[in-house]
Write a protein that holds these residues in place. Structure first.
Motif, PDB file in Angstrom:
ATOM      1  N   ARG A 117      39.086  61.487  13.631  1.00 16.71           N
ATOM      2  CA  ARG A 117      38.833  61.043  15.004  1.00 16.71           C
ATOM      3  C   ARG A 117      39.107  59.554  15.099  1.00 16.71           C
ATOM      4  NH1 ARG A 117      33.082  64.018  16.106  1.00 16.71           N
ATOM      5  NH2 ARG A 117      33.943  66.088  16.415  1.00 16.71           N
ATOM      6  N   LYS A 118      39.684  59.181  16.228  1.00 12.96           N
ATOM      7  CA  LYS A 118      39.952  57.775  16.490  1.00 12.96           C
ATOM      8  C   LYS A 118      38.775  57.202  17.280  1.00 12.96           C
ATOM      9  CE  LYS A 118      43.667  54.752  18.084  1.00 12.96           C
ATOM     10  NZ  LYS A 118      44.999  54.721  18.701  1.00 12.96           N
ATOM     11  N   PHE A 119      38.106  56.230  16.683  1.00 12.74           N
ATOM     12  CA  PHE A 119      36.968  55.585  17.318  1.00 12.74           C
ATOM     13  C   PHE A 119      37.407  54.283  17.971  1.00 12.74           C
ATOM     14  CE2 PHE A 119      34.745  58.614  14.860  1.00 12.74           C
ATOM     15  CZ  PHE A 119      33.473  58.740  15.420  1.00 12.74           C
ATOM     16  N   TYR A 120      36.853  54.041  19.134  1.00 14.28           N
ATOM     17  CA  TYR A 120      37.137  52.826  19.892  1.00 14.28           C
ATOM     18  C   TYR A 120      35.865  51.996  19.979  1.00 14.28           C
ATOM     19  CZ  TYR A 120      41.316  55.263  21.476  1.00 14.28           C
ATOM     20  OH  TYR A 120      42.507  55.928  21.528  1.00 14.28           O
ATOM     21  N   ARG A 121      36.065  50.686  20.110  1.00 15.51           N
ATOM     22  CA  ARG A 121      34.927  49.778  20.308  1.00 15.51           C
ATOM     23  C   ARG A 121      35.423  48.594  21.134  1.00 15.51           C
ATOM     24  NH1 ARG A 121      29.987  48.674  16.937  1.00 15.51           N
ATOM     25  NH2 ARG A 121      29.058  46.938  18.044  1.00 15.51           N
ATOM     26  N   THR A 122      34.565  48.144  22.030  1.00 14.38           N
ATOM     27  CA  THR A 122      34.884  46.991  22.858  1.00 14.38           C
ATOM     28  C   THR A 122      34.958  45.732  21.990  1.00 14.38           C
ATOM     29  OG1 THR A 122      33.645  48.056  24.646  1.00 14.38           O
ATOM     30  CG2 THR A 122      34.193  45.754  24.952  1.00 14.38           C
ATOM     31  N   THR A 123      35.978  44.928  22.200  1.00 15.94           N
ATOM     32  CA  THR A 123      36.133  43.650  21.492  1.00 15.94           C
ATOM     33  C   THR A 123      35.291  42.584  22.210  1.00 15.94           C
ATOM     34  OG1 THR A 123      38.001  42.953  22.857  1.00 15.94           O
ATOM     35  CG2 THR A 123      38.525  44.227  20.857  1.00 15.94           C
ATOM     36  N   PRO A 124      35.144  41.410  21.608  1.00 15.52           N
ATOM     37  CA  PRO A 124      34.452  40.329  22.328  1.00 15.52           C
ATOM     38  C   PRO A 124      35.113  40.008  23.677  1.00 15.52           C
ATOM     39  CG  PRO A 124      34.546  39.812  20.001  1.00 15.52           C
ATOM     40  CD  PRO A 124      35.397  41.053  20.198  1.00 15.52           C
ATOM     41  N   ASP A 125      36.440  40.025  23.727  1.00 13.69           N
ATOM     42  CA  ASP A 125      37.119  39.815  25.016  1.00 13.69           C
ATOM     43  C   ASP A 125      36.788  40.949  25.991  1.00 13.69           C
ATOM     44  OD1 ASP A 125      38.308  37.455  24.216  1.00 13.69           O
ATOM     45  OD2 ASP A 125      40.268  38.353  23.802  1.00 13.69           O
ATOM     46  N   GLY A 126      36.722  42.175  25.478  1.00 10.50           N
ATOM     47  CA  GLY A 126      36.354  43.320  26.315  1.00 10.50           C
ATOM     48  C   GLY A 126      34.940  43.203  26.842  1.00 10.50           C
ATOM     49  N   ASP A 127      34.028  42.708  25.999  1.00 14.26           N
ATOM     50  CA  ASP A 127      32.645  42.475  26.443  1.00 14.26           C
ATOM     51  C   ASP A 127      32.610  41.459  27.579  1.00 14.26           C
ATOM     52  OD1 ASP A 127      31.325  44.220  24.697  1.00 14.26           O
ATOM     53  OD2 ASP A 127      31.059  42.683  23.165  1.00 14.26           O
ATOM     54  N   ALA A 128      33.373  40.378  27.413  1.00 10.19           N
ATOM     55  CA  ALA A 128      33.395  39.332  28.439  1.00 10.19           C
ATOM     56  C   ALA A 128      33.972  39.867  29.752  1.00 10.19           C
ATOM     57  CB  ALA A 128      34.206  38.135  27.946  1.00 10.19           C
ATOM     58  N   ILE A 129      35.058  40.635  29.652  1.00  9.22           N
ATOM     59  CA  ILE A 129      35.662  41.229  30.852  1.00  9.22           C
ATOM     60  C   ILE A 129      34.675  42.190  31.511  1.00  9.22           C
ATOM     61  CG2 ILE A 129      37.464  42.849  31.649  1.00  9.22           C
ATOM     62  CD1 ILE A 129      38.696  40.195  31.172  1.00  9.22           C
ATOM     63  N   ALA A 130      34.005  43.030  30.706  1.00  5.35           N
ATOM     64  CA  ALA A 130      33.033  43.985  31.249  1.00  5.35           C
ATOM     65  C   ALA A 130      31.914  43.252  31.979  1.00  5.35           C
ATOM     66  CB  ALA A 130      32.471  44.869  30.143  1.00  5.35           C
ATOM     67  N   ASP A 131      31.404  42.174  31.383  1.00  7.90           N
ATOM     68  CA  ASP A 131      30.336  41.406  32.024  1.00  7.90           C
ATOM     69  C   ASP A 131      30.805  40.815  33.351  1.00  7.90           C
ATOM     70  OD1 ASP A 131      28.600  41.980  29.936  1.00  7.90           O
ATOM     71  OD2 ASP A 131      28.895  40.039  28.939  1.00  7.90           O
ATOM     72  N   THR A 132      32.017  40.270  33.356  1.00  5.56           N
ATOM     73  CA  THR A 132      32.561  39.680  34.582  1.00  5.56           C
ATOM     74  C   THR A 132      32.773  40.750  35.651  1.00  5.56           C
ATOM     75  OG1 THR A 132      33.629  37.917  33.323  1.00  5.56           O
ATOM     76  CG2 THR A 132      34.481  38.334  35.545  1.00  5.56           C
ATOM     77  N   LEU A 133      33.326  41.892  35.260  1.00  2.00           N
ATOM     78  CA  LEU A 133      33.557  42.979  36.220  1.00  2.00           C
ATOM     79  C   LEU A 133      32.244  43.525  36.774  1.00  2.00           C
ATOM     80  CD1 LEU A 133      36.470  44.897  34.451  1.00  2.00           C
ATOM     81  CD2 LEU A 133      36.624  43.428  36.477  1.00  2.00           C
ATOM     82  N   ARG A 134      31.233  43.636  35.920  1.00  2.00           N
ATOM     83  CA  ARG A 134      29.932  44.128  36.389  1.00  2.00           C
ATOM     84  C   ARG A 134      29.286  43.127  37.347  1.00  2.00           C
ATOM     85  NH1 ARG A 134      26.652  46.875  31.560  1.00  2.00           N
ATOM     86  NH2 ARG A 134      25.204  47.066  33.285  1.00  2.00           N
ATOM     87  N   ALA A 135      29.415  41.852  37.065  1.00  2.00           N
ATOM     88  CA  ALA A 135      28.875  40.833  37.978  1.00  2.00           C
ATOM     89  C   ALA A 135      29.592  40.884  39.326  1.00  2.00           C
ATOM     90  CB  ALA A 135      29.004  39.446  37.352  1.00  2.00           C
ATOM     91  N   GLU A 136      30.909  41.055  39.286  1.00  2.00           N
ATOM     92  CA  GLU A 136      31.679  41.156  40.533  1.00  2.00           C
ATOM     93  C   GLU A 136      31.306  42.421  41.288  1.00  2.00           C
ATOM     94  OE1 GLU A 136      34.518  40.072  43.522  1.00  2.00           O
ATOM     95  OE2 GLU A 136      33.241  39.020  42.104  1.00  2.00           O
ATOM     96  N   TRP A 137      31.116  43.521  40.567  1.00  2.62           N
ATOM     97  CA  TRP A 137      30.692  44.787  41.189  1.00  2.62           C
ATOM     98  C   TRP A 137      29.372  44.571  41.928  1.00  2.62           C
ATOM     99  CZ3 TRP A 137      32.635  49.598  41.930  1.00  2.62           C
ATOM    100  CH2 TRP A 137      31.737  50.571  42.351  1.00  2.62           C
ATOM    101  N   SER A 138      28.427  43.902  41.273  1.00  5.41           N
ATOM    102  CA  SER A 138      27.122  43.642  41.869  1.00  5.41           C
ATOM    103  C   SER A 138      27.256  42.762  43.113  1.00  5.41           C
ATOM    104  CB  SER A 138      26.212  42.977  40.832  1.00  5.41           C
ATOM    105  OG  SER A 138      24.956  42.717  41.374  1.00  5.41           O
TER     106      SER A 138
END
Length: 114
Positions: free
Chosen positions: A77-98
């Motif tokens: 199985r191929k496992f995926y994990r968010t990178t530090p850049d992905g974490d930062a993008i996710a945080d920014t997108l969630r803040a914008e969503w809010s």
């Protein structure tokens, strides 16, 4: 286009971006594609495998996810994990969503700016 087709098209556009945010958020803990599909579905994000897997590859090519193969089990199985850049993008997108959710809610209040 009928109103049902129009609505369907707009719902698809709205969901497209939310699946990115949801995937980056869920994959802060390592997970493989099928488990991500199940998690997203259980949370109310209806996404098909033929949409999700290309999205995972795109996010990986953008440096927002990393992947590795787990060959310890009978079926690799191929496992995926968010990178530090992905974490930062996710945080920014969630803040914008809010922020957007608040703005839309405010527009629906009596006396809101027109």
């Amino acid at each position: 286009m009928t109103s049902d087709a129009t609505l369907s098209s707009h719902l698809q556009e709205l969901r497209r971006g939310t699946v990115v945010v949801a995937s980056l958020t869920v994959l802060r803990e390592p997970g493989y594609g099928y488990s991500l599909l199940e998690t997203l579905s259980a949370a109310g994000f209806e996404v098909e495998a033929n949409t999700l897997y290309p999205l995972l590859r795109r996010l990986e090519s953008q440096g927002l996810l990393t992947s590795s193969w787990n060959t310890d089990e009978a079926r690799p199985r191929k496992f995926y994990r968010t990178t530090p850049d992905g974490d930062a993008i996710a945080d920014t997108l969630r803040a914008e969503w809010s922020r957007l959710d608040t703005a839309i809610t405010d527009l629906d209040k009596p006396g809101s700016p027109e």
